[in-house]
Design an enzyme around this catalytic site. Structure first.
Site, short mmCIF file in Angstrom:
data_model
loop_
_atom_site.label_atom_id
_atom_site.label_comp_id
_atom_site.label_asym_id
_atom_site.label_seq_id
_atom_site.Cartn_x
_atom_site.Cartn_y
_atom_site.Cartn_z
N SER A 191 -26.11 -25.69 -30.44
CA SER A 191 -25.77 -24.26 -30.41
C SER A 191 -26.00 -23.62 -29.04
O SER A 191 -25.49 -22.52 -28.79
CB SER A 191 -26.59 -23.49 -31.46
N LYS A 244 -32.21 -19.10 -28.90
CA LYS A 244 -30.96 -18.43 -28.49
C LYS A 244 -31.23 -17.61 -27.22
O LYS A 244 -32.37 -17.49 -26.77
CB LYS A 244 -30.46 -17.48 -29.58
#
Length: 202
Positions: A51, A104
């Protein structure tokens, strides 16, 4: 008869500690220090998914700084490790709470208006110059205003990331720390990436 006095060179016998007890104490102290450092200062993490490509590769090992955010707030562009909020279970198909931490990039700060359109991310109507993403986002999102004491986070692999555009904001108290150094693999050790260019917060 006079009582003999002890010579100055003579010392009373000293008790010696059992080497097993000594070893246990040493191991216990080492474990306590290691746990304290991991809990309060820094810890190692690995990347299990794609990701955050291309910035972070699968199986990269990182050092997470857990001290800085005690004295300052997360900044736009920081790569953070956090416990995802319950709505993130939408991506996993499993009931909350999620037990694994996520990693993230911070995109939206408290009070920012964030929108994704035409393949770009806009902060307060200004486009981000994102040189680090895998590909441009192929979805619309927002506009949304980031809630107080919360952050909007996106994966650098925008189209293959379970992040804020699915489930909303990360509360400040969920943030564990900031990724600062990659220590594995050896040929990619060092700082994670150059500082991206972001517009100033209005």
């Amino acid at each position: 008869m006079t009582r003999l006095e002890k010579s100055a060179d003579e010392k009373p016998p000293q008790d010696t500690e059992n080497p097993w007890i000594e070893g246990i104490k040493t191991i216990g102290l080492a474990a306590f220090l290691a746990f304290g450092i991991r809990t309060l200062v820094a810890e190692a993490r690995y990347i299990p998914t794609g990701s955050m490509l291309p910035t972070l590769q699968i199986n990269d090992r990182l050092i997470i700084d857990k001290v800085s955010y005690r004295f300052q707030d997360p900044q736009r562009g920081d790569i953070i490790v956090f416990m995802p909020p319950d709505p993130a279970s939408l991506c996993t198909g499993q009931p909350p709470p999620i037990k694994d931490a996520y990693i993230k990039r911070v995109i939206g700060l408290p009070g920012d208006t964030v929108e994704v359109k035409e393949g770009k991310v806009f902060i307060n109507k200004q486009p981000l110059q994102e040189k680090y993403i895998e590909e441009i986002p192929q979805y619309p999102y927002g506009p949304v205003v980031v809630a107080p004491n919360s952050y909007l986070v996106l994966g650098d692999n925008r189209n293959a990331s379970c992040d804020s555009h699915y489930w909303g904001f990360v509360p400040r108290q969920n943030i564990i720390g900031r990724a600062i150094v990659r220590f594995w693999p050896i040929n990619r050790t060092g700082s994670i990436d150059p500082t991206p260019i972001y517009p100033a917060k209005n």
